[in-house]
Write a protein that holds these residues in place. Structure first.
Motif, PDB file in Angstrom:
ATOM      1  N   GLY A  36       4.193   7.418   2.874  1.00  0.00           N
ATOM      2  CA  GLY A  36       5.447   7.644   2.158  1.00  0.00           C
ATOM      3  C   GLY A  36       6.625   7.891   3.091  1.00  0.00           C
ATOM      4  N   THR A  90       5.500  -4.792   0.462  1.00  0.00           N
ATOM      5  CA  THR A  90       4.678  -5.641  -0.427  1.00  0.00           C
ATOM      6  C   THR A  90       5.520  -6.508  -1.371  1.00  0.00           C
ATOM      7  OG1 THR A  90       4.514  -3.782  -1.941  1.00  0.00           O
ATOM      8  CG2 THR A  90       2.674  -4.105  -0.438  1.00  0.00           C
ATOM      9  N   ARG A  91       6.727  -6.028  -1.699  1.00  0.00           N
ATOM     10  CA  ARG A  91       7.518  -6.819  -2.663  1.00  0.00           C
ATOM     11  C   ARG A  91       7.970  -8.142  -2.088  1.00  0.00           C
ATOM     12  NH1 ARG A  91      11.888  -2.590  -3.905  1.00  0.00           N
ATOM     13  NH2 ARG A  91      11.148  -1.915  -1.862  1.00  0.00           N
ATOM     14  N   LEU A 146       4.964  -1.110   3.959  1.00  0.00           N
ATOM     15  CA  LEU A 146       4.175  -2.350   3.914  1.00  0.00           C
ATOM     16  C   LEU A 146       4.989  -3.562   3.459  1.00  0.00           C
ATOM     17  CD1 LEU A 146       0.938  -0.846   2.321  1.00  0.00           C
ATOM     18  CD2 LEU A 146       1.330  -1.438   4.728  1.00  0.00           C
ATOM     19  N   GLN A 165       3.752   5.830  12.690  1.00  0.00           N
ATOM     20  CA  GLN A 165       3.189   6.452  11.494  1.00  0.00           C
ATOM     21  C   GLN A 165       1.877   5.699  11.254  1.00  0.00           C
ATOM     22  OE1 GLN A 165       5.075   5.530   7.755  1.00  0.00           O
ATOM     23  NE2 GLN A 165       4.429   7.449   6.803  1.00  0.00           N
ATOM     24  N   LYS A 193       9.391  -6.849   7.102  1.00  0.00           N
ATOM     25  CA  LYS A 193      10.484  -7.249   6.193  1.00  0.00           C
ATOM     26  C   LYS A 193      11.847  -7.019   6.844  1.00  0.00           C
ATOM     27  CE  LYS A 193      10.984  -3.070   3.403  1.00  0.00           C
ATOM     28  NZ  LYS A 193      10.938  -2.454   2.096  1.00  0.00           N
TER      29      LYS A 193
HETATM   30  P1  UTP Z   1       9.849   1.188   0.236  1.00  0.00           P
HETATM   31  O1  UTP Z   1       9.677   2.035  -0.942  1.00  0.00           O
HETATM   32  O2  UTP Z   1      10.861   0.099   0.200  1.00  0.00           O
HETATM   33  O3  UTP Z   1       8.411   0.624   0.595  1.00  0.00           O
HETATM   34  O4  UTP Z   1      10.148   2.162   1.455  1.00  0.00           O
HETATM   35  P2  UTP Z   1       7.953  -0.577   1.482  1.00  0.00           P
HETATM   36  O5  UTP Z   1       6.527  -0.338   1.765  1.00  0.00           O
HETATM   37  O6  UTP Z   1       8.779  -0.804   2.691  1.00  0.00           O
HETATM   38  O7  UTP Z   1       8.163  -1.872   0.564  1.00  0.00           O
HETATM   39  P3  UTP Z   1       7.417  -2.318  -0.775  1.00  0.00           P
HETATM   40  O8  UTP Z   1       7.869  -1.364  -1.836  1.00  0.00           O
HETATM   41  O9  UTP Z   1       5.923  -2.274  -0.530  1.00  0.00           O
HETATM   42  O10 UTP Z   1       7.891  -3.706  -0.991  1.00  0.00           O
HETATM   43  C1  UTP Z   1      11.447   2.602   1.768  1.00  0.00           C
HETATM   44  C2  UTP Z   1      11.589   2.708   3.264  1.00  0.00           C
HETATM   45  O11 UTP Z   1      10.684   3.657   3.793  1.00  0.00           O
HETATM   46  C3  UTP Z   1       9.863   3.100   4.806  1.00  0.00           C
HETATM   47  C4  UTP Z   1       9.902   1.602   4.553  1.00  0.00           C
HETATM   48  O12 UTP Z   1       9.666   0.894   5.758  1.00  0.00           O
HETATM   49  C5  UTP Z   1      11.292   1.403   3.981  1.00  0.00           C
HETATM   50  O13 UTP Z   1      12.264   1.273   5.019  1.00  0.00           O
HETATM   51  N1  UTP Z   1       8.508   3.679   4.688  1.00  0.00           N
HETATM   52  C6  UTP Z   1       7.914   3.755   3.470  1.00  0.00           C
HETATM   53  C7  UTP Z   1       7.867   4.114   5.825  1.00  0.00           C
HETATM   54  O14 UTP Z   1       8.389   4.033   6.958  1.00  0.00           O
HETATM   55  N2  UTP Z   1       6.615   4.641   5.691  1.00  0.00           N
HETATM   56  C8  UTP Z   1       5.996   4.756   4.496  1.00  0.00           C
HETATM   57  O15 UTP Z   1       4.863   5.259   4.449  1.00  0.00           O
HETATM   58  C9  UTP Z   1       6.662   4.283   3.360  1.00  0.00           C
END
Ligand code: UTP
Length: 290
Positions: A108, A14-15, A12, A103, A25
């Motif tokens: 996760g 979110t950060r 997502l 997905q 992102k």
């Molecule tokens: P992050 O822990 O950085 O999460 O995931 P995020 O959702 O991208 O970002 P924040 O924390 O909300 O800001 C690490 C990697 O795993 C992918 C993300 O796209 C990132 O490349 N990921 C994470 C998935 O593909 N699916 C998920 O369900 C979770």
């Protein structure tokens, strides 16, 4: 040979809100290209010719970025913008084979990698996270792939970080085999600094053998209620399967948070042949910073 590279980009982000409300992102721009392009370039340079994205709703821009763009190309051709046309064509020429799987829910990173299983099949494969950019003489994922093929086992990239920073990562404990190579004995996801087994944090580069999928199918939800890739790695080790960690040669930049993102842009811009010198002058003279 390792041919396939999985890019889980279904998170997502979110950060980095609100920037990531509409724009993935991975598509945020670092100097003159989206962050994900640097990571795909690293994979291609390492000889990984089959690119597999794990996407979610709203992430189609990532796929489009690596596809042909006939209207834009025709327009640039008509306007005789040859240099720009070359830049645009180089991006789509980069990727020989591109596929994607969805997905449906952000359950996760472990779940995201498992979602790619039907496209990976029964061969070793790389996983690259789009948040981590690595500047290195030998592409970081190639350093891992070479070790994985030599050892015939999974290899994850680790970086030594100050103890107070490791709690954002998976952290390994292991036996030091020399030359930056570790035989992993245990791995903990996001430990508290005082409970971290070492200062070696797993960063976004991995090479796995397909046995990882068995473990990804088996693990329960872990930290943050998500299916964690590190839990599958821990289960593999508990089963006596060898997993190695490599302290890679190079510098990593984390674009997934605000400060890391700005630092990344600065570092890449300072190295850019077109703007680096002027940027240095601007920081030194106009901002009195250097
Ligand atoms: P992050 O822990 O950085 O999460 O995931 P995020 O959702 O991208 O970002 P924040 O924390 O909300 O800001 C690490 C990697 O795993 C992918 C993300 O796209 C990132 O490349 N990921 C994470 C998935 O593909 N699916 C998920 O369900 C979770």
């Amino acid at each position: 040979m390792i041919r396939k590279a999985v890019f889980p980009v279904a998170g997502l982000g979110t950060r980095m809100l609100p920037a990531t409300k509409v724009i993935p992102k991975e598509m945020l721009c670092v100097v003159d290209r989206p962050a994900i392009q640097y990571v795909v370039e690293e994979a291609v340079e390492a000889g990984l010719s089959e690119i597999i994205f794990v996407i979610s709703r709203g992430k189609e821009a990532i796929l489009d970025h690596f596809d042909l763009s006939p209207e834009l190309e025709t327009e640039l051709e008509a306007r005789k913008k040859t240099a720009l046309l070359e830049k645009v064509r180089r991006v789509s020429a980069l990727v020989e084979s591109l596929s994607a799987v969805r997905q449906k829910k952000a359950l996760g990173l472990g779940h995201a990698v498992l979602t790619a299983a039907p496209l990976v099949g029964k061969e070793p494969f790389a996983v690259l996270l789009g948040d981590d950019l690595v500047q290195a003489e030998v592409p970081c994922i190639k350093q891992l792939a070479d070790k994985a093929l030599e050892l015939k086992a999974s290899v994850v990239a680790v970086e030594r970080l100050p103890r107070e920073k490791v709690s954002l990562y998976g952290v390994i404990s292991g036996e030091d085999l020399g030359g930056g190579l570790w035989r992993v004995q245990g791995v903990v996801e996001k430990p508290r600094p005082e409970e971290a087994p070492s200062e070696l944090a797993i960063i976004g580069r991995y090479v796995f053998f397909p046995e990882i999928f068995e473990y990804l199918r088996r693990i329960p939800r872990g930290a943050g209620g998500e299916y964690q890739l590190t839990d599958a790695v821990a289960a593999m080790i508990a089963d006596g399967r060898p997993v190695y960690a490599l302290e890679f040669q190079g510098t990593r930049f984390d674009t997934g948070n605000k400060l890391g993102f700005v630092k990344t842009i600065l570092a890449y811009a300072l190295r850019d042949p077109e703007i680096g010198e002027e940027l240095r002058r601007y920081l030194r003279e106009d901002l009195a910073l250097l």
